[in-house]
Design a protein around this motif. Structure first.
Motif, short mmCIF file in Angstrom:
data_model
loop_
_atom_site.label_atom_id
_atom_site.label_comp_id
_atom_site.label_asym_id
_atom_site.label_seq_id
_atom_site.Cartn_x
_atom_site.Cartn_y
_atom_site.Cartn_z
N ALA A 33 -20.26 28.26 -14.12
CA ALA A 33 -21.12 27.32 -13.41
C ALA A 33 -21.24 25.99 -14.14
N TRP A 34 -21.37 26.05 -15.46
CA TRP A 34 -21.70 24.86 -16.23
C TRP A 34 -20.49 24.10 -16.77
N LEU A 35 -19.33 24.73 -16.82
CA LEU A 35 -18.16 24.05 -17.37
C LEU A 35 -17.84 22.73 -16.66
N PRO A 36 -17.82 22.67 -15.32
CA PRO A 36 -17.52 21.38 -14.68
C PRO A 36 -18.53 20.29 -15.03
N TYR A 37 -19.80 20.65 -15.17
CA TYR A 37 -20.82 19.66 -15.51
C TYR A 37 -20.70 19.21 -16.96
N ALA A 38 -20.31 20.13 -17.84
CA ALA A 38 -20.12 19.74 -19.24
C ALA A 38 -18.97 18.74 -19.36
N ARG A 39 -17.88 19.00 -18.65
CA ARG A 39 -16.76 18.05 -18.69
C ARG A 39 -17.15 16.72 -18.03
N ALA A 40 -17.91 16.79 -16.95
CA ALA A 40 -18.35 15.56 -16.29
C ALA A 40 -19.29 14.78 -17.20
N GLN A 41 -20.14 15.48 -17.91
CA GLN A 41 -21.05 14.80 -18.84
C GLN A 41 -20.26 14.15 -19.98
N GLU A 42 -19.16 14.78 -20.37
CA GLU A 42 -18.32 14.24 -21.44
C GLU A 42 -17.57 12.99 -20.99
N PHE A 43 -17.04 13.02 -19.76
CA PHE A 43 -16.18 11.93 -19.29
C PHE A 43 -16.87 10.97 -18.33
N GLY A 44 -18.10 11.29 -17.91
CA GLY A 44 -18.85 10.39 -17.04
C GLY A 44 -18.57 10.53 -15.57
N GLU A 45 -17.79 11.52 -15.18
CA GLU A 45 -17.53 11.75 -13.77
C GLU A 45 -17.07 13.18 -13.56
N MET A 46 -17.29 13.68 -12.33
CA MET A 46 -16.87 15.03 -11.99
C MET A 46 -15.35 15.10 -11.92
N PRO A 47 -14.79 16.29 -12.17
CA PRO A 47 -13.33 16.43 -12.10
C PRO A 47 -12.80 16.08 -10.72
N LEU B 226 -24.05 36.49 -23.46
CA LEU B 226 -25.20 35.76 -22.91
C LEU B 226 -25.71 34.73 -23.90
N SER B 227 -25.87 35.14 -25.15
CA SER B 227 -26.37 34.19 -26.14
C SER B 227 -25.34 33.11 -26.45
N TYR B 228 -24.06 33.48 -26.43
CA TYR B 228 -23.02 32.50 -26.71
C TYR B 228 -23.01 31.40 -25.65
N VAL B 229 -23.10 31.80 -24.39
CA VAL B 229 -23.13 30.80 -23.31
C VAL B 229 -24.43 30.01 -23.37
N SER B 230 -25.55 30.67 -23.69
CA SER B 230 -26.82 29.96 -23.83
C SER B 230 -26.75 28.94 -24.96
N PHE B 231 -26.03 29.28 -26.02
CA PHE B 231 -25.82 28.31 -27.11
C PHE B 231 -25.08 27.08 -26.58
N GLY B 232 -24.09 27.31 -25.73
CA GLY B 232 -23.38 26.19 -25.12
C GLY B 232 -24.28 25.34 -24.25
N MET B 233 -25.17 25.99 -23.49
CA MET B 233 -26.10 25.24 -22.64
C MET B 233 -27.07 24.43 -23.48
N ALA B 234 -27.51 24.99 -24.60
CA ALA B 234 -28.39 24.23 -25.48
C ALA B 234 -27.66 23.03 -26.06
N GLN B 235 -26.39 23.21 -26.43
CA GLN B 235 -25.59 22.09 -26.94
C GLN B 235 -25.45 21.00 -25.88
N LEU B 236 -25.27 21.41 -24.62
CA LEU B 236 -25.14 20.44 -23.54
C LEU B 236 -26.42 19.61 -23.40
N LYS B 237 -27.57 20.29 -23.48
CA LYS B 237 -28.84 19.58 -23.34
C LYS B 237 -29.15 18.72 -24.57
N LEU B 238 -28.52 19.04 -25.69
CA LEU B 238 -28.68 18.23 -26.89
C LEU B 238 -27.72 17.05 -26.93
N GLY B 239 -26.88 16.93 -25.91
CA GLY B 239 -25.97 15.79 -25.83
C GLY B 239 -24.58 16.07 -26.35
#
Length: 480
Positions: free
Chosen positions: A256-270, A219-232
Motif C-alpha cells: 500500500a505504502w510503497l507507491p507513496y514513498a516513491r512519490a514522496q521521494e520524487f515529488g510525483e506519483m509513478p 509487521l514491525s519492519y513495515v511499521s518501521f518503514g512507515m515511521a521513517q516515511l513520516k520522519l521524512g
C-alpha cells in the motif's frame, strides 16, 4: 488466537508411547496413518476422553470437522470439570470460522473456570474481534490477575490502544517489556502507541528494537518503514517496503505504502498509476439468490436487517466511518438474509478467482485463494457521511456491495458525490505530491472487488436518504 487442538486431559499410563507415536506421525504429515492408529486406540478405550481429543486433533487435518466436533463434545460430557476439553472445542469453532458460536462457548467456559487465564485471554480476543473492546479489556485484566505474563500485558495494551487510552496502553507495553525484555511484540506495539502520541522518533526506535529481537517480525519492519516515511526519510522507507515485499511476500501495508514513498521521494506519483488501479478494481453485478425474486427484494431485506442489527454503532472507534453507522461482523452469527447473500457473494468471488491470470511476484495477482474465510459488515451513511482513505490490513481481497443509494449520488464527470475513490493517501499523511486517483459510481446490486492493500475512500454526499452498503474481506486459508 491459539487454534491448535491439544490432547486434553492426562493420558493413561499405559498409552503415552502410542500417543507420542501418533503425534510424531502428524508432525511428519502422515495424517492417514495417524488417523488409523488414533481410531484403533479409541476402539480399545472408547470412553477415554484423551483418545477422543487425539483423534479429533488428527482428523481436523483432513477437514473432518463435524466428526471432530462430536468427539470434542463427548470429551466435555466425560470430563466436564476439566478446562482442556472446553479449550479444544473452542479452538475447533475458531478454526472453522464459527466466531459467534466460539464466543458463546468461551463465555460459558469462563463462567465454569473463572480462574483459568487461557480461557479469559481467548474470550478477550473474541470480544476484541467483535469490537467489544471494553469487554475484551475486562477479560485481559482478569487473565492478568491469575497469571501476569508479558504477552497478556501486550494484549491488554492493544485493546487499550483501540479505545484511544494511549497512556494506559504505553504503561501496559512497558510492563510487558519489564517482564520480558526480549519480547519483540511488546516493542512493536509500543511503537504503535508512540505513533499515536505523535512521537515518531520513539516509535521508530521501538520498531527497530522489535525487528532486532525478531528479524521475521514483518509487521514491525513495515511499521518501521512507515515511521521513517513520516520522519521524512522517503527513500529509506521505500527500500524497507521493497525488502519486505521481496523477503516476506505480499505484505499488505508494504504494497500500500510503497507507491507513496516513491512519490514522496520524487515529488510525483509513478507514471501509469491510474492505469494500475484500473487493472486492480473489478465491478461485478450479483444475481438473486434462491428465495428472492430479484435483487431489489434482496436489497430491501438486507437494508431492513442492517437497520435493526444490534451491533450497529455510530462512528465506531478505530474505523474509517464518519457521519454514519457500522455493524459488527455479520457472519459471526449468521442469519437471513445475510446467509443467502453470502452464498451469492461467494459464487461471484469464486468466478472472479477463476478468471485471474497469475503474475509471479505480484502482491495481488501472484497467487489465488482456493479456500477462504469471509468477513462481512454493513455501513449506513447519512448526509455528509463518508469513509476516509484506508486499507484492510487483515484481508487479501476486499470489496463493497451496494444495497441502497440516495438520488443525490453524482452522475457526471464533475460530480462524484457518494462515489468510491481509489488511490488517495490517508488524511494523516502529509503528501508533497498530487495524488492520482480513480473514482467509480456505485450502483445498487453491484459490487467492487479490489486488493485489500489498495487505499480507498467514499466521498461525501448530500440528501436525507442513506447510502447503505456491505463491505467484506476475503481471508485465504489455502491457495490454488
Amino acid at each position: 488466537m491459539d487454534k491448535t487442538l491439544t490432547t486434553g486431559t492426562h493420558a493413561p499410563p499405559e498409552t503415552p508411547e502410542r500417543y507420542r507415536d501418533i503425534l510424531a506421525l502428524m508432525e511428519a504429515g502422515r495424517i492417514r496413518i495417524a488417523e488409523e492408529r488414533a481410531r484403533a486406540l479409541l476402539a480399545e478405550t472408547p470412553d477415554d476422553a484423551d483418545a477422543m481429543a487425539l483423534l479429533a486433533s488428527v482428523i481436523v487435518k483432513s477437514g473432518q470437522f463435524e466428526e471432530a466436533e462430536r468427539l470434542l463434545q463427548q470429551t466435555i460430557k466425560l470430563t466436564p470439570r476439566e478446562p482442556a476439553p472446553w479449550l479444544n472445542l473452542g479452538r475447533l469453532l475458531q478454526q472453522t470460522g464459527r466466531w459467534g458460536d466460539a464466543l458463546e462457548h468461551y463465555r460459558h467456559a469462563a463462567n465454569l473456570f473463572p480462574k483459568n487465564p487461557l480461557i479469559a485471554m481467548t474470550l478477550g480476543q473474541l470480544y476484541q474481534r467483535a469490537s467489544r473492546f471494553t469487554d475484551a479489556e475486562a477479560e485481559f485484566r482478569r487473565a492478568i490477575e491469575q497469571k501476569p505474563r508479558a504477552p497478556y500485558y501486550v494484549q491488554l495494551g492493544m485493546v487499550l490502544l483501540r479505545q484511544d487510552h494511549i497512556d494506559q496502553a504505553v504503561e501496559a507495553f512497558e510492563t510487558a517489556i519489564a517482564k520480558n525484555p526480549k519480547l519483540a511484540a511488546a516493542y512493536g506495539n509500543l511503537g504503535n502507541a508512540e505513533q499515536k502520541r505523535g512521537r515518531m522518533e520513539a516509535a521508530a526506535a521501538a520498531y527497530e528494537k522489535a525487528v532486532a529481537l525478531n528479524p521475521k517480525d514483518t509487521l514491525s519492519y513495515v511499521s518501521f518503514g512507515m515511521a521513517q516515511l513520516k520522519l521524512g526519510a522517503a527513500r529509506e522507507a521505500a527500500e524497507i517496503f521493497e525488502r519486505a515485499l521481496g523477503q516476506h511476500g505480499a505484505e499488505r501495508r508494504a504494497a500500500a505504502w510503497l507507491p507513496y514513498a516513491r512519490a514522496q521521494e520524487f515529488g510525483e506519483m509513478p507514471a501509469g498509476y491510474r492505469a494500475e488501479i484500473a487493472g486492480l478494481v473489478s465491478r461485478v453485478t450479483l444475481t438473486p439468490p434462491d428465495g428472492y425474486g430479484d435483487m431489489d427484494e434482496l436489497n430491501r431485506a438486507l437494508a431492513a436487517a442492517l437497520a435493526e442489527d444490534p451491533t450497529l454503532t455510530w462512528e465506531p472507534p478505530g474505523k474509517a466511518t464518519r457521519k454514519g453507522g457500522q455493524t459488527g461482523l455479520l457472519l459471526d452469527a449468521p442469519r437471513e438474509p445475510f446467509i443467502a447473500f453470502e452464498k451469492r457473494l461467494r459464487h461471484a468471488i469464486d468466478a472472479h478467482f477463476d478468471g485471474i491470470v497469475k503474475k509471479p511476484g505480484h502482491p495481488y495477482y501472484g497467487q489465488v485463494p482456493r479456500t477462504y474465510h469471509l468477513d462481512l459488515w454493513g455501513t449506513l451513511l447519512s448526509e455528509g457521511g463518508h469513509q476516509h482513505s484506508h486499507i484492510h490490513v487483515g484481508g487479501w481481497m476486499s470489496g463493497v456491495y451496494y444495497i441502497a443509494l440516495p438520488p443525490s449520488i453524482g452522475q457526471g464527470t464533475e460530480n462524484h458525490d457518494g462515489w468510491i475513490e481509489f488511490g488517495h493517501p490517508p488524511p494523516e499523511f502529509d503528501a508533497n505530491f498530487e495524488p492520482k486517483t480513480v473514482s467509480y459510481v456505485p450502483r445498487e446490486g453491484d459490487a467492487f472487488f479490489f486488493p485489500s492493500y489498495l487505499f480507498h475512500r467514499t466521498l461525501p454526499f448530500s440528501g436525507d436518504v442513506q447510502r447503505i452498503s456491505l463491505a467484506f474481506d476475503v481471508k485465504p486459508t489455502s491457495w490454488r
